[in-house]
Design an enzyme around this catalytic site. Structure first.
Site, PDB file in Angstrom:
ATOM      1  CG  ASP A 113      -0.165   0.069   2.533  1.00  0.00           C
ATOM      2  OD1 ASP A 113       0.892  -0.587   2.626  1.00  0.00           O
ATOM      3  OD2 ASP A 113      -0.614   0.762   3.458  1.00  0.00           O
ATOM      4  CD  GLU A 114      -0.784   4.727   3.074  1.00  0.00           C
ATOM      5  OE1 GLU A 114      -1.688   5.506   3.398  1.00  0.00           O
ATOM      6  OE2 GLU A 114       0.025   4.221   3.897  1.00  0.00           O
TER       7      GLU A 114
END
Length: 528
Positions: free
Chosen positions: A337-338
């Site tokens: 993620d991210e």
């Protein structure tokens, strides 16, 4: 002046009441409270047929387990360990036999119970918990605990009687994956703190503990081939505290303790972003060969492994290999993620190689739902943490056969504030009161995804603001039991009005267990 006998008797009784030596109301005989109704448990059971006389645990009660079953014996021993201190009864655990007692029976012929379901039958002579497998016996024992007075959880002698309502309860989970995540990277939590959380999860039939073991602020697992990851990368945390890490024996002990409670540990090494602790530990993981300083803030998205470098894949293979060897469960979480500092092309290339490494070491990949933007490996699971379920790529991956674990941040994130005045937590996903956390259906969250793609639910607890075990309890309770119920109970049982009453009845049990919780005004808590 002499008191008349009736006056003397009344005075004596009043003195006794004041001294606590009698609990009998004036002019009335003592009456034992009614047993807890069979259906007043969390998660809600699949089927309840109440009726018949209750069973009472007494000094004559035995816990009977099937001959030769080590797993059933462990379940029986654990039940005895809960009941003995508060009841004061010996409660010997014996193999076989009949007659009165608490019976744990394996080999139930009902295939609908599956691997984790159970049947609990109560008559005046016995409480019988039957299951196809030992996990079902364990879950049945957790229900039995909730059917006894809450002070059964205390570790000192308590007044009885210890009665269980008559009838039959049949139960099995809706979803196979019922998880909770603990972020030990932002703030480190000790082995005893993690064990306490495991016990709290198991009471509500949660069967996965997802440990977020690495992030920008800290690396929390020893890796023999890259020792500075833990000794240097694990030396701090958010706010600059001392951090910490689990040695391999520490991690094995967490895994063992969880397994004894039928909880599977899912370790996560977040990649290619959220990696500053690793980048700070080894300069050669950086594209420019320069190690950044350790990080103690809370910003996200600024770090990335160097995707083109061969050293990166030596690191990935070594870390995944050592962690896989320590982890008997089938899953390994690779984050994803991210990754804002990783180009899309590099992200896809990296995830291809990281997933291949997981498969090479015999594990199944779990990744955050951004993995849908790459090429999810066959059998991979996506963990969804968005807000409204409208991400097309997630639905497309689900239709193509990728399974989903649902952790919508505005419903299931236990680190979100309850209200604007909550002293802990964040609010980027909104304020998440108890009803909002409970009142959603996993089957319909992801628009366009088939219901069959849903593997289950998970309640993450990120720890930017969570420092102590008391903080964990306050943010997890009372929301965690609701997420557990969404994962376990049939959709037909889902009803906020009924749930809030059952949830309120849990409060005395939490008090007995020392769990400090948020007293939401949405729940009709009993007076203390």
């Amino acid at each position: 002046m002499r008191r008349r006998p009736a006056v003397r008797a009344l005075c004596s009784l009043l003195l006794a009441v004041a001294a606590g030596t009698t609990a009998t109301p004036l002019g009335a005989a003592a009456r034992a409270p009614d047993p807890v109704p069979l259906g007043r448990v969390v998660p809600a059971p699949a089927s309840v047929r109440a009726g018949g006389d209750p069973y009472e645990i007494t000094a004559r009660t035995r816990i009977q387990v099937p001959p030769g079953s080590r797993e059933a014996r462990r379940v029986g021993d654990r039940l005895a360990a809960v009941l003995r201190p508060s009841t004061g009864h010996a409660l010997p655990v014996t193999e076989g036999g009949g007659g009165d007692g608490i019976r744990l029976a394996l080999g139930d012929p009902d295939r609908a119970l599956g691997a984790e379901g159970y049947r609990l039958s109560v008559t005046a002579r016995a409480v019988t918990i039957s299951a196809r497998e030992s996990a079902g016996l364990f879950h049945g024992v957790q229900t039995l605990r909730q059917l006894l007075p809450a002070h059964v959880e205390r570790d000192s002698r308590q007044p009885g009687p210890w009665r269980v309502a008559g009838g039959t309860l049949t139960d099995a989970p809706r979803y196979a994956h019922r998880g909770a995540m603990l972020d030990v990277a932002r703030h480190f939590f000790t082995v005893p703190q993690v064990k306490r959380y495991i016990d709290e999860l198991a009471l509500y039939k949660v069967n996965r503990l997802h440990l977020h073991l690495s992030d920008d602020q800290g690396w929390r697992i020893a890796v023999d081939s890259w020792q500075r990851l833990a000794t240097y990368g694990g030396s701090t945390q958010v706010g600059g505290g001392p951090g910490g890490f689990y040695g391999k024996d520490d991690y094995r002990e967490i895994v063992r303790y969880a397994a004894d409670r039928y909880v599977t540990v899912v370790p996560e090494i977040d990649m290619p972003g959220h990696t500053n602790a690793a980048l700070a530990s080894y300069a050669r993981l950086n594209c420019d060969g320069v190690a950044p300083p350790l990080y103690t803030g809370t910003a996200v998205g600024f770090s990335s492994l160097c995707v083109p470098k061969p050293d990166t894949y030596d690191f990935v293979d070594d870390v995944i290999g050592e962690l896989a060897a320590l982890t008997p469960g089938p899953y390994l979480h690779i984050g994803g993620d991210e990754a804002h500092s990783t180009s899309h092309a590099d992200y896809v290339a990296f995830m291809d190689r990281a997933q291949a490494a997981v498969a090479r070491h015999g594990k199944t990949v779990i990744g955050w739902h951004q993995l849908a933007g790459a090429r999810p490996a066959p059998g991979a699971l996506l963990q969804y943490w968005g807000l409204n379920g409208g991400e097309k790529e997630v639905a497309d991956a689900a239709r193509a056969g990728t399974g989903l674990i649902l952790s919508p941040a505005n419903r299931a994130y236990l680190d979100m504030k309850y209200t604007k005045d909550t002293p802990l937590g964040l609010d980027w996903a909104g304020l998440v009161e108890v009803r909002q956390s409970y009142d959603w259906d996993p089957a319909t969250l992801i628009k366009g995804a088939p219901e069959t793609a849903v593997a289950g639910v998970e309640a993450p607890l990120w720890t930017e603001t969570i420092v102590t075990g008391r903080d964990i309890d306050f943010m997890a309770f009372p929301r965690l039991p609701g997420i557990a119920e969404l994962g376990w109970s049939p959709a037909a049982t889902h009803d906020w009005a009924a749930y809030r009453v059952r949830l309120a009845a849990q409060a005395p049990r939490w008090d007995a267990l020392g769990i400090g919780y948020y007293r939401s005004p949405q729940v009709p808590w009993p007076q203390r």
